[in-house]
Design an enzyme around this catalytic site. Structure first.
Site, PDB file in Angstrom:
ATOM      1  N   SER A  94    -127.808 -40.974  -9.997  1.00 27.50           N
ATOM      2  CA  SER A  94    -127.286 -40.810  -8.640  1.00 27.50           C
ATOM      3  C   SER A  94    -125.917 -40.158  -8.629  1.00 27.50           C
ATOM      4  CB  SER A  94    -127.200 -42.169  -7.945  1.00 27.50           C
ATOM      5  OG  SER A  94    -126.171 -42.954  -8.504  1.00 27.50           O
ATOM      6  N   THR A 221    -124.378 -43.342  -5.519  1.00 28.47           N
ATOM      7  CA  THR A 221    -122.999 -42.864  -5.516  1.00 28.47           C
ATOM      8  C   THR A 221    -122.202 -43.854  -6.333  1.00 28.47           C
ATOM      9  OG1 THR A 221    -123.283 -42.030  -3.252  1.00 28.47           O
ATOM     10  CG2 THR A 221    -121.019 -42.416  -3.942  1.00 28.47           C
ATOM     11  N   THR A 239    -120.765 -38.375  -6.324  1.00 27.42           N
ATOM     12  CA  THR A 239    -122.205 -38.556  -6.115  1.00 27.42           C
ATOM     13  C   THR A 239    -122.973 -37.256  -6.328  1.00 27.42           C
ATOM     14  OG1 THR A 239    -123.836 -39.357  -4.517  1.00 27.42           O
ATOM     15  CG2 THR A 239    -122.119 -37.954  -3.646  1.00 27.42           C
ATOM     16  N   ARG A 249    -126.620 -29.456   1.897  1.00 27.76           N
ATOM     17  CA  ARG A 249    -126.285 -30.700   2.621  1.00 27.76           C
ATOM     18  C   ARG A 249    -125.117 -31.398   1.912  1.00 27.76           C
ATOM     19  NH1 ARG A 249    -126.007 -36.394   1.010  1.00 27.76           N
ATOM     20  NH2 ARG A 249    -126.486 -37.675   2.807  1.00 27.76           N
ATOM     21  N   THR A 272    -121.262 -46.411  -0.547  1.00 37.48           N
ATOM     22  CA  THR A 272    -122.479 -45.837  -1.114  1.00 37.48           C
ATOM     23  C   THR A 272    -123.586 -46.081  -0.090  1.00 37.48           C
ATOM     24  OG1 THR A 272    -123.061 -47.912  -2.214  1.00 37.48           O
ATOM     25  CG2 THR A 272    -121.776 -46.357  -3.499  1.00 37.48           C
ATOM     26  N   GLY A 273    -124.657 -45.316  -0.185  1.00 39.63           N
ATOM     27  CA  GLY A 273    -125.752 -45.491   0.765  1.00 39.63           C
ATOM     28  C   GLY A 273    -125.896 -44.296   1.678  1.00 39.63           C
TER      29      GLY A 273
HETATM   30  N1  GLY Z   1    -123.567 -41.706   0.126  1.00 37.42           N
HETATM   31  C1  GLY Z   1    -124.008 -40.601  -0.567  1.00 37.42           C
HETATM   32  C2  GLY Z   1    -124.691 -39.598   0.266  1.00 37.42           C
HETATM   33  O1  GLY Z   1    -125.346 -39.935   1.257  1.00 37.42           O
HETATM   34  O2  GLY Z   1    -124.592 -38.434  -0.057  1.00 37.42           O
END
Ligand code: GLY
Length: 373
Positions: A94, A221, A239, A249, A272-273
Site C-alpha cells: 500500500s 497508507t 502512500t 488520481r 489512512t483509508g
Molecule cells: N488514503 C490514501 C488514499 O486514498 O489515497
C-alpha cells in the site's frame, strides 16, 4: 540501528529525553541557565503498518523514528526514516515500492511532510519511479517555494534533486494482483472513465470478498507523527493511493489539511483509508483546529468521523444499514503528548512508540460492525 532495541533501552532513552535544557533570557555565553523536567514525553504515533513491516531489518517505523528522535535527530527526519522502512518493504503493497498500481498498472505515489517548528511543508502527487516519495516531499519542502508538485513535474524535480528514477515500482505481488483485477474488468470500459471506474470498483469488491485483497490495502497508507521532549512536532504521510485508481488520481495523502496537518503549537493529525472522504472534509486540519480549541485528540478524531458519516449520502457509498461502506482511520497527537487512533469501524489498530517501546493498540471506533455489513 543494527542491534535490536530492548524495552529497558527504550526506558533509558525516554528518561534521558524527558530532561530538557531550557534556555532563558539570562543565557550566558551560550549556556542555558535552567535545567527543568520537560512535561512532554517523546512519542511517535503511526498507522498499524508502522509497527508491522521491517524491510528485512529488525526495527519497525515507529521504533526507528523514536530512536532517532530521542537520540537528538530532527523530528521530521526521524519520522521520514521510519516510513522509509515501509516504503521500501515490498511486503507492504500500500506504500512506496510494490504499492498496488493504478488502472494502467503503473505505481503512482503520493506523500506530504510538515515541519512544526519550521512551519514548512512539502508534498508530491502521482509520482512515478521513486521508491521513497516522502523524501521527495521533503526535498520540495527544503528546495522550493512550493508545497505540492505532481506527475511528470514531480518526477523531473526528483531527478534534478538526484533521486534514482526507476522504470517500474511493481513487484511480482503487485503486478499479479493488478493482472487479476484487469482480468475481471471488461477492457471495453477503458473507453469510458465512468464505466471503467464502476467496473473497477465492482471487480475490487469481488476480489475483497474472495480474500484476494485486504480492505486496508485498497487505500493503504502510512502516516507517522511525532513529538520530541522539546515539544517539537512533525509528521509524514506516504502512500501508493487507491488501488487501480484512474491514472493521475491524487488522494488525501499529499494534500495539506487532508492526509496530514501539523501545527507546531497544537499537534499533528494524519490519516489512512478512503482519501475521497477525507478530501471532502479536510479532516486533519479540522482535527488540529478542534485540538486547538481544547478537544482531546480522541474527541477531535471522533468529530471528523461524524462529519464524514453525515456527509456520506450517495447510495453507492452506503451499506445496507445506510452507513459509510468504507474504512477511514485518523492518528493524532497534541502538544501535551496526548494521542489517539480513531477509526470508522471497530477492529482497526494503530502503532505508537514511547519509553515503553513499540506497541500496537486498538483504535477507538465510531461504528460497530464492518463497512460491508
Ligand atoms: N488514503 C490514501 C488514499 O486514498 O489515497
Amino acid at each position: 540501528m543494527t542491534k535490536k532495541m530492548k524495552r529497558r533501552d527504550f526506558m533509558r532513552t525516554g528518561a534521558v529525553a524527558g530532561l530538557t535544557l531550557a534556555a532563558t533570557k539570562d543565557e550566558v555565553a551560550g549556556f542555558p541557565m535552567i535545567l527543568k523536567q520537560s512535561t512532554v514525553k517523546p512519542l511517535v504515533i503511526s498507522s498499524a503498518n508502522g509497527n508491522r513491516f521491517k524491510n528485512g531489518g529488525d526495527v519497525t517505523a515507529v521504533s526507528k523514528a523514536f530512536t532517532m528522535m530521542t537520540g537528538g535527530a530532527d523530528v521530521l527526519d526521524s519520522v521520514i526514516a521510519g516510513v522509509n522502512i515501509v516504503e521500501l518493504d515490498p511486503l507492504d503493497d500500500s506504500v512506496g515500492y510494490g504499492g498496488l498500481p493504478n488502472a494502467d498498472g503503473v505505481v503512482q505515489l503520493d506523500s506530504s511532510v510538515m515541519h512544526g517548528p519550521k512551519k514548512r511543508a512539502g508534498a508530491v502527487g502521482a509520482l512515478e519511479g521513486v521508491r521513497t516519495p516522502s523524501l521527495v516531499a521533503k526535498a520540495v519542502l527544503e528546495n522550493t517555494d512550493h508545497h505540492l508538485i505532481v506527475g511528470k513535474g514531480a518526477q523531473d524535480f526528483a531527478r534534478d534533486m538526484g533521486f534514482k528514477i526507476e522504470d517500474d515500482l511493481n513487484t511480482e505481488n503487485s503486478r499479479r494482483k493488478w493482472l487479476e483485477w484487469k482480468r475481471r474488468t471488461d477492457p471495453e470500459h477503458y473507453l469510458d472513465p465512468k464505466k471503467r471506474a464502476d467496473a473497477g470498483h465492482k471487480a475490487a469488491l469481488q476480489m475483497l470478498a474472495a480474500g484476494l485483497l485486504r480492505e486496508e490495502n485498497m487505500h493503504g497508507t502510512i502516516n507517522c507523527d511525532a513529538i520530541n521532549s522539546k515539544g517539537e512536532i512533525c509528521g509524514v504521510t506516504t502512500t501508493s493511493g487507491l488501488a487501480w485508481k484512474i491514472p493521475g488520481r491524487i488522494g488525501d495523502s499529499p494534500i495539506l489539511g487532508a492526509g496530514l496537518y501539523v501545527d507546531g503549537a497544537v499537534g499533528a493529525a494524519g490519516s489512512t483509508g478512503r482519501g475521497e472522504a477525507n478530501l471532502f472534509n479536510l479532516c486533519s486540519f479540522v482535527i488540529v483546529e478542534e485540538m486547538r480549541r481544547g478537544a482531546h485528540p480522541k474527541d477531535a478524531g471522533m468529530e471528523v468521523l461524524n462529519r464524514i458519516k453525515n456527509n456520506t449520502i450517495e447510495k453507492r457509498l452506503l451499506n445496507a444499514r445506510g452507513l459509510p461502506n468504507f474504512g477511514i482511520t485518523f492518528y493524532m497527537l497534541n502538544a501535551k503528548g496526548e494521542y489517539a487512533g480513531v477509526t470508522m469501524y471497530e477492529g482497526g489498530s494503530y502503532a505508537i512508540c514511547n519509553e515503553n517501546g513499540p506497541q500496537t493498540l486498538k483504535c477507538d471506533a465510531l461504528l460497530t460492525g464492518r463497512p460491508s455489513d
